[in-house]
Write a protein that holds these residues in place. Sequence first.
Motif, PDB file in Angstrom:
ATOM      1  N   LEU A 197     -15.271 -63.926 -94.982  1.00  0.00           N
ATOM      2  CA  LEU A 197     -14.026 -63.208 -95.251  1.00  0.00           C
ATOM      3  C   LEU A 197     -13.712 -62.225 -94.134  1.00  0.00           C
ATOM      4  O   LEU A 197     -14.483 -62.057 -93.189  1.00  0.00           O
ATOM      5  N   ASN A 198     -12.586 -61.528 -94.274  1.00  0.00           N
ATOM      6  CA  ASN A 198     -12.137 -60.648 -93.200  1.00  0.00           C
ATOM      7  C   ASN A 198     -12.773 -59.259 -93.231  1.00  0.00           C
ATOM      8  O   ASN A 198     -12.878 -58.611 -92.191  1.00  0.00           O
ATOM      9  N   CYS A 199     -13.223 -58.768 -94.375  1.00  0.00           N
ATOM     10  CA  CYS A 199     -13.863 -57.452 -94.415  1.00  0.00           C
ATOM     11  C   CYS A 199     -14.666 -57.297 -95.695  1.00  0.00           C
ATOM     12  O   CYS A 199     -14.435 -58.008 -96.685  1.00  0.00           O
ATOM     13  N   GLY A 200     -15.596 -56.354 -95.685  1.00  0.00           N
ATOM     14  CA  GLY A 200     -16.498 -56.155 -96.811  1.00  0.00           C
ATOM     15  C   GLY A 200     -15.782 -55.758 -98.085  1.00  0.00           C
ATOM     16  O   GLY A 200     -16.131 -56.230 -99.180  1.00  0.00           O
ATOM     17  N   ARG A 201     -14.795 -54.885 -97.974  1.00  0.00           N
ATOM     18  CA  ARG A 201     -14.108 -54.443 -99.189  1.00  0.00           C
ATOM     19  C   ARG A 201     -13.380 -55.610 -99.863  1.00  0.00           C
ATOM     20  O   ARG A 201     -13.237 -55.629-101.085  1.00  0.00           O
ATOM     21  N   ASN A 202     -12.964 -56.597 -99.072  1.00  0.00           N
ATOM     22  CA  ASN A 202     -12.334 -57.764 -99.684  1.00  0.00           C
ATOM     23  C   ASN A 202     -13.366 -58.740-100.242  1.00  0.00           C
ATOM     24  O   ASN A 202     -13.014 -59.611-101.049  1.00  0.00           O
ATOM     25  N   THR A 235     -23.707 -60.831-103.558  1.00  0.00           N
ATOM     26  CA  THR A 235     -24.147 -59.946-102.472  1.00  0.00           C
ATOM     27  C   THR A 235     -23.129 -59.957-101.341  1.00  0.00           C
ATOM     28  O   THR A 235     -22.656 -61.017-100.936  1.00  0.00           O
ATOM     29  N   ILE A 236     -22.830 -58.753-100.824  1.00  0.00           N
ATOM     30  CA  ILE A 236     -21.808 -58.575 -99.789  1.00  0.00           C
ATOM     31  C   ILE A 236     -22.460 -58.078 -98.499  1.00  0.00           C
ATOM     32  O   ILE A 236     -23.307 -57.173 -98.523  1.00  0.00           O
ATOM     33  N   TYR A 237     -22.046 -58.640 -97.361  1.00  0.00           N
ATOM     34  CA  TYR A 237     -22.503 -58.216 -96.036  1.00  0.00           C
ATOM     35  C   TYR A 237     -21.278 -57.893 -95.171  1.00  0.00           C
ATOM     36  O   TYR A 237     -20.254 -58.556 -95.272  1.00  0.00           O
ATOM     37  N   PHE A 286     -22.967 -53.990 -87.593  1.00  0.00           N
ATOM     38  CA  PHE A 286     -24.148 -54.440 -86.864  1.00  0.00           C
ATOM     39  C   PHE A 286     -23.833 -55.066 -85.510  1.00  0.00           C
ATOM     40  O   PHE A 286     -24.711 -55.109 -84.648  1.00  0.00           O
ATOM     41  N   PHE A 287     -22.592 -55.543 -85.316  1.00  0.00           N
ATOM     42  CA  PHE A 287     -22.280 -56.299 -84.110  1.00  0.00           C
ATOM     43  C   PHE A 287     -20.930 -55.886 -83.542  1.00  0.00           C
ATOM     44  O   PHE A 287     -20.108 -55.291 -84.244  1.00  0.00           O
ATOM     45  N   GLY A 288     -20.703 -56.255 -82.290  1.00  0.00           N
ATOM     46  CA  GLY A 288     -19.467 -55.911 -81.609  1.00  0.00           C
ATOM     47  C   GLY A 288     -18.327 -56.831 -81.996  1.00  0.00           C
ATOM     48  O   GLY A 288     -17.837 -57.609 -81.167  1.00  0.00           O
ATOM     49  N   VAL A 289     -17.904 -56.757 -83.239  1.00  0.00           N
ATOM     50  CA  VAL A 289     -16.742 -57.500 -83.735  1.00  0.00           C
ATOM     51  C   VAL A 289     -15.809 -56.514 -84.431  1.00  0.00           C
ATOM     52  O   VAL A 289     -16.237 -55.447 -84.866  1.00  0.00           O
ATOM     53  N   ALA A 290     -14.555 -56.898 -84.534  1.00  0.00           N
ATOM     54  CA  ALA A 290     -13.559 -55.984 -85.092  1.00  0.00           C
ATOM     55  C   ALA A 290     -13.444 -56.079 -86.602  1.00  0.00           C
ATOM     56  O   ALA A 290     -12.799 -55.231 -87.230  1.00  0.00           O
ATOM     57  N   ASP A 291     -14.046 -57.092 -87.199  1.00  0.00           N
ATOM     58  CA  ASP A 291     -13.886 -57.327 -88.634  1.00  0.00           C
ATOM     59  C   ASP A 291     -14.927 -58.347 -89.072  1.00  0.00           C
ATOM     60  O   ASP A 291     -15.812 -58.716 -88.310  1.00  0.00           O
ATOM     61  N   PRO A 326      -5.004 -57.805 -97.221  1.00  0.00           N
ATOM     62  CA  PRO A 326      -5.311 -58.711 -98.335  1.00  0.00           C
ATOM     63  C   PRO A 326      -6.558 -59.544 -98.025  1.00  0.00           C
ATOM     64  O   PRO A 326      -7.055 -59.545 -96.897  1.00  0.00           O
ATOM     65  N   ILE A 327      -7.058 -60.236 -99.023  1.00  0.00           N
ATOM     66  CA  ILE A 327      -8.212 -61.109 -98.825  1.00  0.00           C
ATOM     67  C   ILE A 327      -7.814 -62.267 -97.915  1.00  0.00           C
ATOM     68  O   ILE A 327      -6.834 -62.963 -98.162  1.00  0.00           O
ATOM     69  N   LYS A 328      -8.586 -62.452 -96.850  1.00  0.00           N
ATOM     70  CA  LYS A 328      -8.352 -63.543 -95.917  1.00  0.00           C
ATOM     71  C   LYS A 328      -9.681 -64.175 -95.525  1.00  0.00           C
ATOM     72  O   LYS A 328     -10.740 -63.561 -95.661  1.00  0.00           O
ATOM     73  N   LYS A 329      -9.594 -65.391 -95.000  1.00  0.00           N
ATOM     74  CA  LYS A 329     -10.764 -65.999 -94.395  1.00  0.00           C
ATOM     75  C   LYS A 329     -11.080 -65.279 -93.089  1.00  0.00           C
ATOM     76  O   LYS A 329     -10.193 -64.717 -92.432  1.00  0.00           O
ATOM     77  N   MET A 330     -12.351 -65.278 -92.695  1.00  0.00           N
ATOM     78  CA  MET A 330     -12.760 -64.698 -91.427  1.00  0.00           C
ATOM     79  C   MET A 330     -11.992 -65.332 -90.267  1.00  0.00           C
ATOM     80  O   MET A 330     -11.733 -66.539 -90.266  1.00  0.00           O
ATOM     81  N   SER A 331     -11.625 -64.525 -89.291  1.00  0.00           N
ATOM     82  CA  SER A 331     -10.891 -65.050 -88.146  1.00  0.00           C
ATOM     83  C   SER A 331     -11.767 -65.984 -87.312  1.00  0.00           C
ATOM     84  O   SER A 331     -12.996 -65.867 -87.289  1.00  0.00           O
ATOM     85  N   ARG A 332     -11.122 -66.905 -86.614  1.00  0.00           N
ATOM     86  CA  ARG A 332     -11.862 -67.818 -85.737  1.00  0.00           C
ATOM     87  C   ARG A 332     -12.527 -67.061 -84.592  1.00  0.00           C
ATOM     88  O   ARG A 332     -13.616 -67.432 -84.142  1.00  0.00           O
ATOM     89  N   LEU A 333     -11.878 -66.003 -84.120  1.00  0.00           N
ATOM     90  CA  LEU A 333     -12.443 -65.223 -83.026  1.00  0.00           C
ATOM     91  C   LEU A 333     -13.734 -64.532 -83.455  1.00  0.00           C
ATOM     92  O   LEU A 333     -14.754 -64.604 -82.760  1.00  0.00           O
ATOM     93  N   THR A 334     -13.713 -63.867 -84.603  1.00  0.00           N
ATOM     94  CA  THR A 334     -14.920 -63.199 -85.095  1.00  0.00           C
ATOM     95  C   THR A 334     -16.023 -64.204 -85.363  1.00  0.00           C
ATOM     96  O   THR A 334     -17.182 -63.993 -84.989  1.00  0.00           O
TER      97      THR A 334
END
Length: 316
Positions: free
Chosen positions: A25-30, A129-131, A136-141, A193-201
């Motif tokens: 997903l795009n972020c932990g809160r989502n 479980t949420i991660y 931990f890493f150099g990503v924006a989301d 909103p809830i989204k799938k993780m970006s291809r870049l990340t």
Amino acid sequence: MREIGGYIELDRYALPMLHEGAVALNCGRNGLAYLVRARRIKKMAIPKFLCGSVSSVCEREGVEIRLYSTDMDFMPTDTALDPGEWLYVVNYYGQLGNDVLEDLAGKYGRIIVDNAQAYFQMPLEGVDTIYTCRKFFGVADGAFLYTDAMIEEELPRDESFERMRFLLGRFERTASEFYPKYAANNGLFAEEPIKKMSRLTENLLHGIDYGETKRRRTENFACLHEALQKMNRLQLSVADGAFMYPLYIEGGARIRRELQKDGIYVPMLWPDVLAVCGEGELEYDMADNILPLPVDQRYCIEDMEYLAQEVLRCIG
């Protein structure tokens, strides 16, 4: 239409990615918002010692919340769940091992584990479980969710290219110059909103040597622990692939300011706690005086020895 030719973009990476099989997903809160919808959660007990993002998600999703306390071992104090209520368990600094989490799951039944600070601790089977990736890493989301509950919505794919400036700038210049953009990026997720993780990340996460990252973080944590454990009010275990080293000490807020003058940036992770709790409460004191010292993969043992020396100088 598929494009062929033109200028070369970012390389595509193919190393094994940790949490490959989880919901990306795009972020932990989502990740939490996803669970609320999939499990149809209406009530949740969350710790006082926590940032406001969790309560904001609950408010947005129409979940009634109740605050509970934690002790010096980061464990929930005895709290009975109401019918239909869920327990949100934060694995602070990776100090709650899977044996502890298994006991909590057995005791309470309906739990959600927040492993945002325990990326290298694998989930218990059957426990949601949420991660979170960007801690931990150099990503924006980016976030991963382990669950057997699925929502029926068709999720759009996130895009990250507009969020990368603070990371690219930090790579070539200083953290202080790009901190405002980093903070602005953090603020974006309040309304996402809830989204799938970006291809870049996802691509960047496929380029990481997870074994080396875990080794460095573990060794750096152990080095600081050896140097500082005698003055630390917390009884800690050395976490594999540790998030940060939490030094709980009297006058931590003052020491944080002193370290910043020397270019050592130690965050106050959850300033919201100071508004939620009174000055006499344990959570207030912990939020104010725990120093989360960096132990991540950018640093070596010599860096940790220098950091420990600077902390001791400020203390004494």
